[in-house]
Design an enzyme around this catalytic site. Structure first.
Site, short mmCIF file in Angstrom:
data_model
loop_
_atom_site.label_atom_id
_atom_site.label_comp_id
_atom_site.label_asym_id
_atom_site.label_seq_id
_atom_site.Cartn_x
_atom_site.Cartn_y
_atom_site.Cartn_z
N SER A 137 40.40 28.10 -16.31
CA SER A 137 39.23 28.30 -17.16
C SER A 137 38.27 29.21 -16.41
CB SER A 137 38.56 26.97 -17.52
OG SER A 137 38.30 26.22 -16.35
N TYR A 190 29.74 17.37 -7.35
CA TYR A 190 29.38 18.00 -6.08
C TYR A 190 30.19 17.46 -4.90
CZ TYR A 190 25.82 19.77 -9.09
OH TYR A 190 25.20 20.41 -10.13
N TYR A 206 23.68 28.66 -18.79
CA TYR A 206 22.36 28.58 -19.41
C TYR A 206 21.39 28.92 -18.29
CZ TYR A 206 19.25 26.18 -22.78
OH TYR A 206 18.32 25.85 -23.73
N ARG A 238 21.56 18.60 -15.93
CA ARG A 238 20.11 18.44 -15.84
C ARG A 238 19.47 19.81 -15.68
NH1 ARG A 238 17.39 16.84 -10.48
NH2 ARG A 238 17.80 19.08 -10.25
N HIS A 265 38.86 26.07 -12.29
CA HIS A 265 37.77 26.71 -13.04
C HIS A 265 37.16 27.81 -12.16
CE1 HIS A 265 34.55 26.87 -16.05
NE2 HIS A 265 33.67 26.86 -15.07
N PHE A 316 23.54 31.71 -1.57
CA PHE A 316 23.62 30.76 -2.66
C PHE A 316 24.16 29.41 -2.17
CE2 PHE A 316 25.83 29.09 -6.53
CZ PHE A 316 24.66 28.75 -7.19
N GLU A 323 34.15 30.82 -15.99
CA GLU A 323 32.71 30.76 -16.31
C GLU A 323 32.15 32.17 -16.39
OE1 GLU A 323 29.68 28.03 -14.26
OE2 GLU A 323 28.99 30.03 -13.70
N ASP A 379 18.37 23.31 -13.04
CA ASP A 379 17.39 23.56 -11.98
C ASP A 379 16.08 23.99 -12.63
OD1 ASP A 379 18.75 22.97 -9.64
OD2 ASP A 379 19.85 24.86 -9.72
N ALA A 408 15.08 13.10 -19.63
CA ALA A 408 14.60 12.86 -18.27
C ALA A 408 15.64 13.26 -17.23
CB ALA A 408 14.24 11.39 -18.10
N HIS A 411 27.05 25.81 -21.82
CA HIS A 411 26.23 25.05 -20.87
C HIS A 411 24.88 24.74 -21.54
CE1 HIS A 411 28.31 26.35 -16.89
NE2 HIS A 411 29.14 26.47 -17.90
P1 FAD Z 1 22.88 15.74 -11.87
O1 FAD Z 1 24.31 15.48 -11.59
O2 FAD Z 1 22.27 14.99 -12.97
O3 FAD Z 1 22.02 15.50 -10.56
C1 FAD Z 1 22.41 16.09 -9.31
C2 FAD Z 1 22.27 15.03 -8.21
O4 FAD Z 1 20.90 14.65 -8.10
C3 FAD Z 1 23.05 13.77 -8.57
O5 FAD Z 1 24.37 13.76 -8.07
C4 FAD Z 1 22.20 12.69 -7.96
O6 FAD Z 1 22.56 12.52 -6.60
C5 FAD Z 1 20.78 13.25 -8.03
N1 FAD Z 1 20.08 12.78 -9.26
C6 FAD Z 1 19.65 13.52 -10.30
N2 FAD Z 1 18.99 12.77 -11.21
C7 FAD Z 1 19.02 11.51 -10.73
C8 FAD Z 1 18.49 10.27 -11.21
N3 FAD Z 1 17.78 10.18 -12.33
N4 FAD Z 1 18.72 9.15 -10.46
C9 FAD Z 1 19.41 9.22 -9.29
N5 FAD Z 1 19.93 10.37 -8.79
C10 FAD Z 1 19.72 11.51 -9.49
N6 FAD Z 1 22.30 25.31 -13.66
C11 FAD Z 1 21.70 25.96 -14.68
O7 FAD Z 1 20.47 26.07 -14.69
N7 FAD Z 1 22.43 26.51 -15.71
C12 FAD Z 1 23.79 26.39 -15.77
O8 FAD Z 1 24.42 26.88 -16.71
C13 FAD Z 1 24.46 25.69 -14.72
N8 FAD Z 1 25.81 25.51 -14.74
C14 FAD Z 1 26.41 24.74 -13.77
C15 FAD Z 1 27.77 24.46 -13.88
C16 FAD Z 1 28.40 23.67 -12.93
C17 FAD Z 1 29.87 23.38 -13.06
C18 FAD Z 1 27.65 23.13 -11.82
C19 FAD Z 1 28.33 22.26 -10.79
C20 FAD Z 1 26.29 23.41 -11.72
C21 FAD Z 1 25.65 24.19 -12.69
N9 FAD Z 1 24.28 24.47 -12.64
C22 FAD Z 1 23.67 25.15 -13.66
C23 FAD Z 1 23.46 24.00 -11.49
C24 FAD Z 1 22.81 22.64 -11.79
O9 FAD Z 1 21.90 22.77 -12.85
C25 FAD Z 1 22.08 22.16 -10.56
O10 FAD Z 1 22.98 21.83 -9.54
C26 FAD Z 1 21.10 21.03 -10.82
O11 FAD Z 1 20.28 20.87 -9.65
C27 FAD Z 1 21.80 19.71 -11.09
O12 FAD Z 1 22.29 19.60 -12.39
P2 FAD Z 1 23.38 18.46 -12.71
O13 FAD Z 1 23.46 18.23 -14.14
O14 FAD Z 1 24.63 18.71 -12.01
O15 FAD Z 1 22.59 17.25 -12.03
#
Ligand code: FAD
Length: 288
Positions: free
Chosen positions: A7, A139, A41, A99, A259, A210, A9, A101, A117, A69
């Site tokens: 796949s 991660y 995104y 979630r 991927h 990065f 990206e 950045d 949230a 995304h």
């Molecule tokens: P999460 O998995 O929700 O959180 C990351 C870590 O923070 C968790 O493992 C946990 O340890 C901690 N954490 C977060 N919230 C909580 C909570 N409420 N309680 C306890 N611990 C918590 N970014 C973009 O802006 N756009 C994109 O399109 C994009 N694509 C991505 C695609 C992939 C495959 C990956 C791996 C990352 C991508 N990112 C993207 C980066 C990503 O947005 C960042 O790494 C961001 O900081 C975390 O998002 P997440 O959903 O992985 O976080």
């Protein structure tokens, strides 16, 4: 060792020139018959409409299975779910739910007062619609915000329990990093598919910066190898051979899906795919 499922990206273009680069990338890589492609995104939620338009166009014109995304950043729940409705209407059935950045310079992530949230809330809302396969980020080297390695795995388990069925990892440089992570996920009862994220190194200095920002460990031997390759003008040769070797190690360890983070530059990814035995497939459309 059989050829893997791939796949890719992509990111949405923000200029005419970038549009040509994206379409060249899609055209170059789509004959490799990817399982799915995904479109990012922008950080800080900056490319909401561009992502939507790129997803829809790739879906409509290339017949590829596209995962859009989506992040929780700078949007209300209603706005986010409206985007999902638009995807569902366009026939898009996969979301990479993140979630996200915060916008540049904004420091830590702060949820929108009316927004999701965290990623688990977004995943639950998407799962409730019953319209999407939900993929999430994972991660192998702990996320910079993880309280500990264990907290990261616990959180991934919560994302799967909330309704995700597949995780795509951040990039890494050594297969053992992935295998250790896979074992720890299995021990925590995570049985969802975990797809390794693979980054063919297009620009060593950019990747190093990065990696430092996103917490991906860069082994000293990789640093030395790229510094030497740059001096000898063999950067791309090293990038393809290291990446092919990493993928081969993963496949030998039982991985079936890879991927690729293409950064809208298709050539290194295509060379690695070829090295792994994935060759272009002629579609009916090509021969008709
Ligand atoms: P999460 O998995 O929700 O959180 C990351 C870590 O923070 C968790 O493992 C946990 O340890 C901690 N954490 C977060 N919230 C909580 C909570 N409420 N309680 C306890 N611990 C918590 N970014 C973009 O802006 N756009 C994109 O399109 C994009 N694509 C991505 C695609 C992939 C495959 C990956 C791996 C990352 C991508 N990112 C993207 C980066 C990503 O947005 C960042 O790494 C961001 O900081 C975390 O998002 P997440 O959903 O992985 O976080």
């Amino acid at each position: 060792m059989s050829a893997p499922r791939l796949s890719f990206e992509f990111f949405p273009p923000q200029s005419l020139e970038a549009s040509f680069r994206l379409w060249d990338t899609v055209r170059t890589l789509s004959p490799l018959a990817p399982e799915f492609v995904s479109v990012t995104y922008g950080a800080g939620g900056t490319t909401r409409d561009l992502t939507h338009d790129a997803v829809k166009t790739i879906h409509n014109h290339y017949g590829l299975n596209v995962a859009a995304h989506l992040t929780c950043v700078e949007a209300t729940k209603a706005e986010t779910m409206e985007i999902c409705d638009r995807y569902a209407e366009a026939g898009v059935t996969e979301i990479v739910a993140l979630r996200g950045d915060p916008p540049k310079g904004a420091g830590a992530f702060t949820p929108h007062p009316d927004g999701f949230a965290d990623s688990c809330e977004l995943i639950s809302a998407l799962a409730d619609t019953g319209k999407f396969k939900i993929r999430v980020g994972a991660y192998p080297d702990p996320h910079p915000e993880a309280a500990s390695d264990t907290a990261d795995i616990d959180w991934l388990k919560r994302k799967i329990d909330a309704g995700a069925t597949s995780a795509i990892t951040q990039f890494f440089f050594e297969a053992d990093t992935f295998f250790r992570f896979r074992d720890r996920c299995a021990a925590a009862g995570i049985d969802a598919q975990i797809i390794p994220g693979i980054l063919p190194v297009e620009n060593w200095k950019g990747v190093k910066k990065f990696a430092d920002r996103c917490g991906a460990h860069v082994p000293q031997w990789v640093i030395e190898a790229f510094e030497k390759a740059e001096r000898d003008d063999r950067h791309d040769l090293l990038a393809v051979s290291l990446c092919s070797e990493l993928c081969t190690d993963l496949l030998e360890g039982g991985v079936e899906d890879l991927h690729f983070y293409t950064l809208n530059k298709p050539h290194l990814t295509r060379e690695v795919a070829h090295a792994l035995g994935v060759v272009p497939q002629a579609t009916l459309r090509d021969v008709a």
